[in-house]
Structures are given as C-alpha cells and as structure tokens.
Design a protein around this motif. Structure first.
Motif, PDB file in Angstrom:
ATOM      1  N   VAL A  63       0.863  -1.195   0.000  1.00 30.90           N
ATOM      2  CA  VAL A  63       0.000   0.000   0.000  1.00 30.90           C
ATOM      3  C   VAL A  63       0.897   1.242   0.000  1.00 30.90           C
ATOM      4  CG1 VAL A  63      -1.793   1.245   1.278  1.00 30.90           C
ATOM      5  CG2 VAL A  63      -1.766  -1.263   1.287  1.00 30.90           C
ATOM      6  N   ILE A  64       2.011   1.119   0.708  1.00 28.09           N
ATOM      7  CA  ILE A  64       3.060   2.141   0.694  1.00 28.09           C
ATOM      8  C   ILE A  64       4.274   1.480   0.027  1.00 28.09           C
ATOM      9  CG2 ILE A  64       4.652   3.451   2.153  1.00 28.09           C
ATOM     10  CD1 ILE A  64       2.410   3.539   4.287  1.00 28.09           C
ATOM     11  N   ASP A  65       4.940   2.194  -0.892  1.00 27.90           N
ATOM     12  CA  ASP A  65       6.066   1.571  -1.613  1.00 27.90           C
ATOM     13  C   ASP A  65       7.372   1.625  -0.828  1.00 27.90           C
ATOM     14  OD1 ASP A  65       4.626   1.127  -4.121  1.00 27.90           O
ATOM     15  OD2 ASP A  65       4.590   3.321  -4.228  1.00 27.90           O
ATOM     16  N   MET A  66       7.604   2.762  -0.156  1.00 24.41           N
ATOM     17  CA  MET A  66       8.887   2.922   0.537  1.00 24.41           C
ATOM     18  C   MET A  66       8.672   3.504   1.926  1.00 24.41           C
ATOM     19  SD  MET A  66      11.296   4.468  -2.474  1.00 24.41           S
ATOM     20  CE  MET A  66      12.542   4.952  -1.311  1.00 24.41           C
ATOM     21  N   ASN A  67       9.587   3.158   2.838  1.00 29.45           N
ATOM     22  CA  ASN A  67       9.440   3.605   4.208  1.00 29.45           C
ATOM     23  C   ASN A  67      10.805   3.960   4.782  1.00 29.45           C
ATOM     24  OD1 ASN A  67       8.460   3.996   6.817  1.00 29.45           O
ATOM     25  ND2 ASN A  67       7.132   2.191   6.732  1.00 29.45           N
ATOM     26  N   ARG A  68      10.928   5.189   5.226  1.00 31.62           N
ATOM     27  CA  ARG A  68      12.138   5.581   5.985  1.00 31.62           C
ATOM     28  C   ARG A  68      11.707   5.564   7.442  1.00 31.62           C
ATOM     29  NH1 ARG A  68      13.362   7.376  10.365  1.00 31.62           N
ATOM     30  NH2 ARG A  68      11.672   8.834  10.017  1.00 31.62           N
ATOM     31  N   ILE A  69      12.323   4.689   8.191  1.00 32.95           N
ATOM     32  CA  ILE A  69      11.811   4.390   9.516  1.00 32.95           C
ATOM     33  C   ILE A  69      12.980   3.991  10.415  1.00 32.95           C
ATOM     34  CG2 ILE A  69      11.254   2.063   8.617  1.00 32.95           C
ATOM     35  CD1 ILE A  69       8.856   1.961  10.489  1.00 32.95           C
ATOM     36  N   ASN A  70      12.800   4.125  11.715  1.00 36.24           N
ATOM     37  CA  ASN A  70      13.882   3.720  12.616  1.00 36.24           C
ATOM     38  C   ASN A  70      13.923   2.199  12.731  1.00 36.24           C
ATOM     39  OD1 ASN A  70      15.061   3.502  15.752  1.00 36.24           O
ATOM     40  ND2 ASN A  70      15.943   5.115  14.505  1.00 36.24           N
ATOM     41  N   MET A  71      15.063   1.676  13.197  1.00 35.07           N
ATOM     42  CA  MET A  71      15.168   0.223  13.392  1.00 35.07           C
ATOM     43  C   MET A  71      14.242  -0.263  14.502  1.00 35.07           C
ATOM     44  SD  MET A  71      17.286  -1.045  11.337  1.00 35.07           S
ATOM     45  CE  MET A  71      18.392  -2.373  11.753  1.00 35.07           C
ATOM     46  N   ALA A  72      14.031   0.583  15.520  1.00 32.58           N
ATOM     47  CA  ALA A  72      13.320   0.135  16.721  1.00 32.58           C
ATOM     48  C   ALA A  72      11.924  -0.468  16.445  1.00 32.58           C
ATOM     49  CB  ALA A  72      13.228   1.273  17.727  1.00 32.58           C
ATOM     50  N   PRO A  73      11.099   0.149  15.593  1.00 30.68           N
ATOM     51  CA  PRO A  73       9.782  -0.472  15.364  1.00 30.68           C
ATOM     52  C   PRO A  73       9.867  -1.851  14.700  1.00 30.68           C
ATOM     53  CG  PRO A  73       9.811   1.805  14.607  1.00 30.68           C
ATOM     54  CD  PRO A  73      11.225   1.443  14.912  1.00 30.68           C
ATOM     55  N   PHE A  74      11.040  -2.202  14.179  1.00 30.58           N
ATOM     56  CA  PHE A  74      11.222  -3.541  13.598  1.00 30.58           C
ATOM     57  C   PHE A  74      11.744  -4.553  14.616  1.00 30.58           C
ATOM     58  CE2 PHE A  74      11.521  -1.238   9.461  1.00 30.58           C
ATOM     59  CZ  PHE A  74      10.513  -1.930   8.814  1.00 30.58           C
ATOM     60  N   ASN A  75      12.163  -4.065  15.775  1.00 34.94           N
ATOM     61  CA  ASN A  75      12.849  -4.939  16.730  1.00 34.94           C
ATOM     62  C   ASN A  75      12.059  -6.197  17.087  1.00 34.94           C
ATOM     63  OD1 ASN A  75      14.572  -2.357  18.724  1.00 34.94           O
ATOM     64  ND2 ASN A  75      14.974  -3.129  16.695  1.00 34.94           N
ATOM     65  N   ASN A  76      10.740  -6.040  17.272  1.00 32.49           N
ATOM     66  CA  ASN A  76       9.943  -7.211  17.673  1.00 32.49           C
ATOM     67  C   ASN A  76       9.685  -8.164  16.503  1.00 32.49           C
ATOM     68  OD1 ASN A  76       9.862  -5.866  20.058  1.00 32.49           O
ATOM     69  ND2 ASN A  76       7.652  -5.518  20.073  1.00 32.49           N
TER      70      ASN A  76
END
Ligand code: BDP
Length: 330
Positions: free
Chosen positions: A88-101
């Motif tokens: 739905v979204i093509d690209m994401n600039r995001i911090n590592m932390a929300p991926f940690n889990n």
C-alpha cells in the motif's frame, strides 16, 4: 502503490495503459513511488529520500519518481510497516526500533552502547554486518535498501538532570514500540511507556510521561525541549534509520530498474550524512538557545545497568556472533 498510468495484471506484471498501447511500454510507463516518513519536511531523512528520487528521475528520464509523504501523513511508524509489506506504501524511511519485535537482528544496532562512536557505527552498517541485517528484511515482504544515521539518543525529561541511573528511578519514560527499548529503560529502574512518536509532545505537556529519549534533531523538531528541558547526554543508543521498500513494489521492476533503485538508495546515504551532521549542530544550538538544560554524565554506571538487556535479547548463536563481530571491528 505503483500508480499513475500503470495497470497491474493479475499476475502482478506491469503492463502499459490503453492510452500508451502501441508505444514501447518500458519507455512510457511512469512510476511514482510513495514513500513515508514521520518527520517534518526539511528533516535530513526527508531530503535524503527526495535526493534519491532526483537521482532516479534523472537516470530514467523521468520514468521513476519518488513522492515523499512527510509528517506522518501516511501514519505513525509501526502502523506503516504492514502497509509497506502489503505494498500500500512503496517505501518507508523508519527507525530500526519499530522492527525490533519483528526481525530479531534489527535489535543489534539498537542495543545500548553497542557502538563506540559514530565512525564505528558507520563502519559496521556500511559493511557485511549491515548487509546481512538488510537481507533479513526480505523474509518479511520488504527489501532493505540502506541505513541512514540517527545520531545518538539521550534521555530528556521535565523533572531534573539525570546524572546516575538512580535519578531515573520511578520516572515515566516514553520509548519506541520495541520490547528491547522497554527493557533498556526498565533496567534503569524507570517505567517504560511505549507510544508513537506523534503522541509524545502532548504526553509530556500533560504529565502523562516525565520524559523520553532521542537525538538532537528530533528533540528540537518536535519542540519536546519546550516541555522537557533537561537533556542528559547518556548517548545510550545509536539505533540507525533504515530505508526499506515493499517487496511487492520492488518485484514489479525489471532487474535493471531494481539495480537503479538500489544504487540510488545507497548513494543517498552520503548525502544524508552531510545533511545530518549539519542538522545535529544546528539543532543543538537551537535547543540550547531555547532554554534546554544540558548535562554530561558518567556512562559506565549506565553501561553496567543495561547489561541484562544483552542477556535477554542477544540469545541465539547468530546474534551473539554479530555482537562479537561488531565489538571486534574498529
Ligand atoms: C527519531 C527517528 C524516528 C523515530 C523517532 C521515535 O528518526 O524514526 O520514530 O525517533 O523516537 O529519531 O519514535
């Protein structure tokens, strides 16, 4: 979403719209990638992705473009992860932390005091270890394109300067939505409150929380310094930013375009660092002028107190090996 003048066949392949049938599809199809970021326009992460978009536009004669949606227009970070996985979204600039889990290895560069310096962090993330973490996104419907700097995160609060872990006992500290960050704050005897970035200002203002932790530019751009003026230089995490793409969107490109996307993302890293270094200095000056009270502290007691975080999150052989390799690298 790969939008504009593109129809996606049921098999997922890009085909030309009827308006351009009869002409060579590859030369005519325009793809505008939607990229999300929670930061305001003008923040280094935004300008770096715009720069990547310019590179792509030049190199494809306008066939591939990026539209950066800033200021959380497409949602808060954790909510945008699934949207990116589903395309739905093509690209994401995001911090590592929300991926940690979600992705175990993303905990590694977020770990407290894992990096000795910014140079050490850049060295690790630019090399084989960084690449192996980027590869781990592929099992989750994502393509890891590049890491961006995020400076170092320090604690700030509305109560008092923090000089020892004991100063934090009982404080309510907002963290990103990551179990590792919850554990990191709990290890200091404080109460961790995971919440989206966009809710922090009001929560500080109304006293729902006493403090949070972040780098200079975010402390400044959010105006958190106006409601939590004690900024204590714990510099406990250098948790980098990551630029990811939806695998669904990426797979719609042919190999040549995929290579162009990857190269432009990597090239935007140097640009980002240049912007970041300047912004850190400017933000620090701005918060100091705005009345923030800054203090340094002795880091060793914080390093010691956070040790249990390693015992809990660096568990399997692969994680242990990565940590050892990072520590061995100069
Ligand atoms: C900022 C990061 C952003 C995070 C935010 C946070 O750039 O991606 O979401 O911290 O604390 O430094 O939520």
């Amino acid at each position: 979403m790969l939008t504009r003048r593109i129809f996606v066949s049921t098999a997922g392949a890009i085909v030309a719209s009827p308006a351009i049938i009869g002409r060579p599809a590859a030369a005519q199809t325009t793809v505008t990638l939607r990229s999300t970021d929670i930061h305001p326009d003008g923040y280094p992460t935004i300008d770096a992705v715009k720069f990547m978009g310019q590179l792509l536009e030049q190199r494809t004669s306008g066939r591939i473009k990026i539209n950066v949606f800033h200021s959380a227009q497409l949602g808060q970070e954790r909510d945008t992860i699934d949207q990116t996985r589903f395309g739905v979204i093509d690209m994401n600039r995001i911090n590592m932390a929300p991926f940690n889990n979600l992705i175990a290895s993303t905990n590694i560069p977020s770990l407290p005091f894992i990096f000795r310096s910014v140079a050490h962090m850049r060295n690790v993330m630019d090399g084989a270890i960084g690449d192996s973490i980027l590869n781990d996104f592929s099992a989750h419907g994502l393509v890891g394109l590049a890491f961006y700097d995020s400076g170092s995160r320090s604690f700030y609060n509305s109560k008092r300067p923090i000089t020892t872990p004991a100063d934090m006992r009982g404080m309510k500290i907002r963290v990103q939505q990551s179990d590792m960050f919850v554990a990191l704050v709990q290890a200091l005897g404080a109460n961790a409150t995971p919440m989206p970035f966009g809710e922090v200002f009001t929560s500080l203002q109304t006293g729902v929380i006493d403090g949070a932790e972040n780098n200079w530019p975010s402390y400044e751009s959010t105006r958190h310094f106006e409601v939590a003026k004690f900024y204590s230089l714990s510099e406990h995490s250098l948790s980098p930013e990551v630029l990811v793409m939806s695998k669904r969107s990426f797979d719609r490109f042919n190999a040549a375009d995929q290579a162009l996307v990857r190269a432009a993302a990597k090239e935007s890293v140097a640009k980002m660092r240049e912007l970041w270094d300047a912004r850190e200095k400017a933000s620090e000056a701005k918060v100091r002028a705005g009345g923030a009270v800054i203090n340094t502290l002795e880091k060793q007691p914080f390093i010691d107190a956070m040790k249990p975080v390693y015992d809990r999150f660096v568990t399997d052989a692969k994680m242990k090996e990565l940590v050892a390799r990072i520590q061995a690298l100069t």
